[in-house]
Design an enzyme around this catalytic site. Structure first.
Site, PDB file in Angstrom:
ATOM      1  N   ASP A   1      28.633   6.667  76.894  1.00 40.61           N
ATOM      2  CA  ASP A   1      29.528   5.795  75.878  1.00 40.61           C
ATOM      3  C   ASP A   1      28.530   5.067  74.964  1.00 40.61           C
ATOM      4  OD1 ASP A   1      32.168   6.238  76.614  1.00 40.61           O
ATOM      5  OD2 ASP A   1      31.688   5.427  78.705  1.00 40.61           O
TER       6      ASP A   1
ATOM      7  N   GLU B   1      44.489   8.669  77.526  1.00 42.90           N
ATOM      8  CA  GLU B   1      43.303   8.698  78.432  1.00 42.90           C
ATOM      9  C   GLU B   1      42.779   7.391  78.952  1.00 42.90           C
ATOM     10  OE1 GLU B   1      38.799  10.046  77.463  1.00 42.90           O
ATOM     11  OE2 GLU B   1      40.429  11.489  76.750  1.00 42.90           O
TER      12      GLU B   1
END
Length: 266
Positions: A58, A47
């Site tokens: 995040d 990824e």
């Protein structure tokens, strides 16, 4: 048929190892080295994070990585160049982009997908893409035309109704968020994680890959016992952060860490 579906249907792996890192941290040429190193040491799917100025899903480790990356000159030309270089190293390993919708929109959906496909990418994870919008439908159809996957995130807060609705535009696998909040390493996971993953798999009938918080070989081994894949990002990004000023040191540390996780996953 997508390359990701082929991987899960092959029977060659019990649980896939899916590492993540942000491209451009600390620079794009080092990202090529890091990507190749990760592929060489056991990634089943890789990824690749496209840096974006507002990475809302995040945690602090990846936010810092994105900030470092954006100190470099950002361009899609560079993103696709790096991706092609990584893909050419080990073409049989599927590559997936993790990106927010804004970069795709500004690049142009069809233009972005064509270049991503040409670079070796076979699926997209888009944390801020609402699943029940016209954009989601359009993107899913455009991806399907190219044998690419739209990989949705499901969280512990996702309702059964939402999970049922996700079937319409989901393919490849489901990215199951193991805990509330943003990405980051955690010591413990909820006691009903196993049951929730099994419920999700029965409901949506796609492989379920677990991420957010997994960092140790012990955690990876435990969760791989009932998840179809293990996604690790923040712990990998921390290795890069702690060794990033020396690309050889970072490469060696990454190789060691990735190999340990791979060995822990059956």
């Amino acid at each position: 048929m997508s390359k990701i579906k082929d991987l899960f249907d092959s029977g060659k792996i019990k649980s896939a190892f899916i590492p993540y890192f942000t491209m451009g941290d600390p620079n794009y040429n080092d990202s090529i080295t890091f990507g190749k190193t990760i592929l060489d040491n056991g990634a089943d799917i890789l990824e690749l994070g496209i840096p974006f100025s507002d990475p809302v899903a995040d945690g602090p480790v990846i936010q810092r990585a994105v900030a470092r990356s954006l100190k470099n000159k950002f361009s899609f030309e560079e993103i696709f160049r790096v991706t092609k270089e990584i893909h050419s190293h080990k073409k049989e390993t599927p590559l997936v982009y993790l990106t927010y919708f804004n970069p795709i929109y500004h690049c142009g959906i069809q233009n972005f997908l064509n270049q991503a496909k040409d670079s070796g990418v076979v699926g997209l994870v888009i944390p801020d893409l609402p699943f029940d919008t016209e954009e989601s439908e359009i993107l899913f159809q455009e991806l399907r035309k190219r044998d690419m996957d739209l990989i949705h995130l499901v969280t512990p807060a996702s309702t059964k109704k939402r999970i049922e609705a996700l079937k319409k535009t989901s393919s490849g696998f489901i990215y199951y968020v193991t805990s509330f909040g943003v990405t980051g390493e955690r010591r413990e996971f909820s006691v009903d994680l196993k049951e929730r993953i099994r419920f999700l798999k029965d409901t949506i009938q796609l492989p379920i890959c677990a991420g957010f918080g997994i960092s140790t070989p012990e955690q990876a081994s435990q969760i791989a016992g009932y998840a179809d894949g293990i996604i690790i990002g923040s712990a990998i990004q921390r290795v890069i952060e702690e060794n990033g000023q020396n690309s050889m040191s970072a490469k060696n540390a990454l190789a060691e860490y990735i190999a340990k996780i791979r060995a822990a996953i059956p």
